[in-house]
Design an enzyme around this catalytic site. Structure first.
Site, short mmCIF file in Angstrom:
data_model
loop_
_atom_site.label_atom_id
_atom_site.label_comp_id
_atom_site.label_asym_id
_atom_site.label_seq_id
_atom_site.Cartn_x
_atom_site.Cartn_y
_atom_site.Cartn_z
N LYS A 11 0.84 -1.22 0.00
CA LYS A 11 0.00 0.00 0.00
C LYS A 11 0.87 1.25 0.00
O LYS A 11 2.02 1.22 0.45
CB LYS A 11 -0.95 0.04 1.21
CG LYS A 11 -0.28 0.12 2.60
CD LYS A 11 0.09 1.50 3.06
CE LYS A 11 1.01 1.45 4.27
NZ LYS A 11 1.80 2.62 4.51
N GLY A 104 7.84 1.27 4.31
CA GLY A 104 6.69 2.17 4.25
C GLY A 104 5.59 1.65 3.36
O GLY A 104 4.68 2.39 2.97
N ASP A 142 -2.10 -1.78 9.90
CA ASP A 142 -2.37 -1.82 8.45
C ASP A 142 -2.91 -3.17 7.97
O ASP A 142 -3.11 -3.36 6.77
CB ASP A 142 -1.08 -1.51 7.67
CG ASP A 142 -0.57 -0.10 7.92
OD1 ASP A 142 -1.38 0.77 8.26
OD2 ASP A 142 0.65 0.10 7.79
O1 C5P Z 1 0.67 -1.59 13.98
P1 C5P Z 1 2.06 -1.72 13.48
O2 C5P Z 1 2.87 -2.71 14.28
O3 C5P Z 1 2.17 -1.92 12.01
O4 C5P Z 1 2.76 -0.31 13.76
C1 C5P Z 1 4.15 -0.19 13.81
C2 C5P Z 1 4.51 0.97 14.71
O5 C5P Z 1 4.13 2.21 14.08
C3 C5P Z 1 3.82 1.01 16.05
O6 C5P Z 1 4.48 0.23 17.00
C4 C5P Z 1 3.85 2.50 16.39
O7 C5P Z 1 5.12 2.87 16.91
C5 C5P Z 1 3.71 3.16 15.03
N1 C5P Z 1 2.32 3.56 14.74
C6 C5P Z 1 1.76 4.62 15.42
N2 C5P Z 1 0.47 4.99 15.17
C7 C5P Z 1 -0.26 4.33 14.23
C8 C5P Z 1 0.29 3.25 13.50
C9 C5P Z 1 1.59 2.89 13.78
O8 C5P Z 1 2.41 5.23 16.27
N3 C5P Z 1 -1.51 4.71 14.01
#
Ligand code: C5P
Length: 331
Positions: A11, A104, A142
């Site tokens: 994405k 990303g 995501d």
């Molecule tokens: O949810 P995921 O593990 O993919 O997110 C990776 C990191 O990105 C999280 O641990 C957080 O530090 C940051 N993040 C965030 N706010 C979001 C999505 C991700 O701070 N809405």
């Protein structure tokens, strides 16, 4: 059933508006997700024990222990299907990566979504997409979008996903950078920039409204997508994480500028970076941008992709992807 394969897209975020950090460490977002035709494939087969193997782009950087998101997805699905019960058999998960790691592009989340869809089929659990989406939301910000694909507005941490209406398809060039960027580090850098900016007070526009007070995706961007107007989509791309990513990787400025120089309708860091995404007028223009970016040496490699792409789907037996996937030609 002996093996099930699911295919899942990367994405880009066409809008990424980031609010302040929440008590759980995440940030409230208003985002417009857009799935593109760069796919990973995840194959699951019954096995004695759970295991994961990874081949392809950036394979060495993917954790193979219990922290692997695809393994966690399989565990979460079996727990949801039979709470408190141990599975009689394990699952061997094989991930073929074309989506670079920590780039990303939500590759890890994509692998989790594919594992959910594939194990749901392998174990004949029969959960619906909304039921899988509930499990996905607990795995990462995501993962829900990777299940659904297309173009969609994301709220909350990004896990509250509503499909958006889009006309036509969009030609993108992705420029992959050397090395990775850590998503938590980019969010932390964005927090520091926000604190510095808000501390400067009214002269710089004053403190921003928290994003959860607005909860509005960019209406100009959504109108452009509905109308199928790539030039307007390009003008309305936005990413609050971009200044932080550029601060951590100053070389990306050159990469973005190079794409604009070659007429990209929009040039933006994808999510937390370091991949850059360039919107082209059409397929021919995308090829021109891809060749030009390659020639200027501002990136490690490029891929031409189409969006919106479908979310995680089962690949019928015998239809495993060739090395060049539809719409996702590398240059
Ligand atoms: O949810 P995921 O593990 O993919 O997110 C990776 C990191 O990105 C999280 O641990 C957080 O530090 C940051 N993040 C965030 N706010 C979001 C999505 C991700 O701070 N809405």
């Amino acid at each position: 059933m002996t093996a099930v394969t699911a295919r899942v897209p990367a994405k880009v975020n066409l809008q990424l508006t980031v609010g302040p950090v929440r008590p759980d460490g995440y940030h409230d977002l208003v985002t417009v997700f857009h799935a593109v035709s760069l796919y990973d494939e995840v194959t699951v087969t019954p096995a004695q024990r759970d295991s994961v193997t990874v081949t392809g782009e950036g394979a060495g950087e993917v954790p193979l222990d219990g922290s692997n998101l695809a393994l966690r997805a399989a565990a979460a699905l079996s727990e949801a299907a039979a709470p408190g019960k141990r599975r009689a058999r394990g699952v061997a998960i094989r991930i073929r990566k074309r989506i670079p790691v920590a780039a990303g592009l939500a590759g890890g989340s994509a692998n989790a979504a594919a594992a959910l869809v594939a194990c749901n089929e392998l174990w004949r659990i029969g959960l619906s997409q909304p039921e899988l989406a509930e499990i996905a939301a607990g795995l990462g910000a995501d993962v829900t979008f990777a299940l659904i694909g297309g173009t969609a507005v994301g709220l909350g941490r990004g896990e509250q996903v509503t499909p958006a209406l889009v006309s036509g398809s969009y030609h993108w060039v992705l420029a992959f950078a050397d090395g990775a960027l850590s998503t938590p580090e980019v969010y932390a850098a964005a927090d520091r920039l926000r604190t510095a900016r808000d501390g400067r007070g009214a002269g710089t526009g004053g403190p921003r409204k928290p994003v959860d007070a607005a909860h509005e995706p960019d209406s100009a961007l959504l109108a452009a997508l509905r109308a199928g107007d790539p030039a307007a989509v390009g003008r309305n791309l936005s990413n609050d994480l971009q200044p932080a990513a550029l601060g951590l990787r100053p070389g990306l400025r050159r990469a973005l500028a190079a794409g604009r120089e070659f007429g990209a309708l929009g040039a933006i860091v994808s999510g937390s970076g370091p991949t850059c995404a360039y919107l082209a007028r059409d397929a021919h223009h995308a090829r021109e941008i891809a060749v030009a970016l390659t020639g200027t040496g501002v990136c490690r490699s490029v891929a031409r992709v189409l969006g919106p792409a479908p979310g995680a789907v089962i690949v019928p037996a015998g239809q495993r992807s060739p090395s060049r996937l539809p719409g996702g030609g590398t240059n």
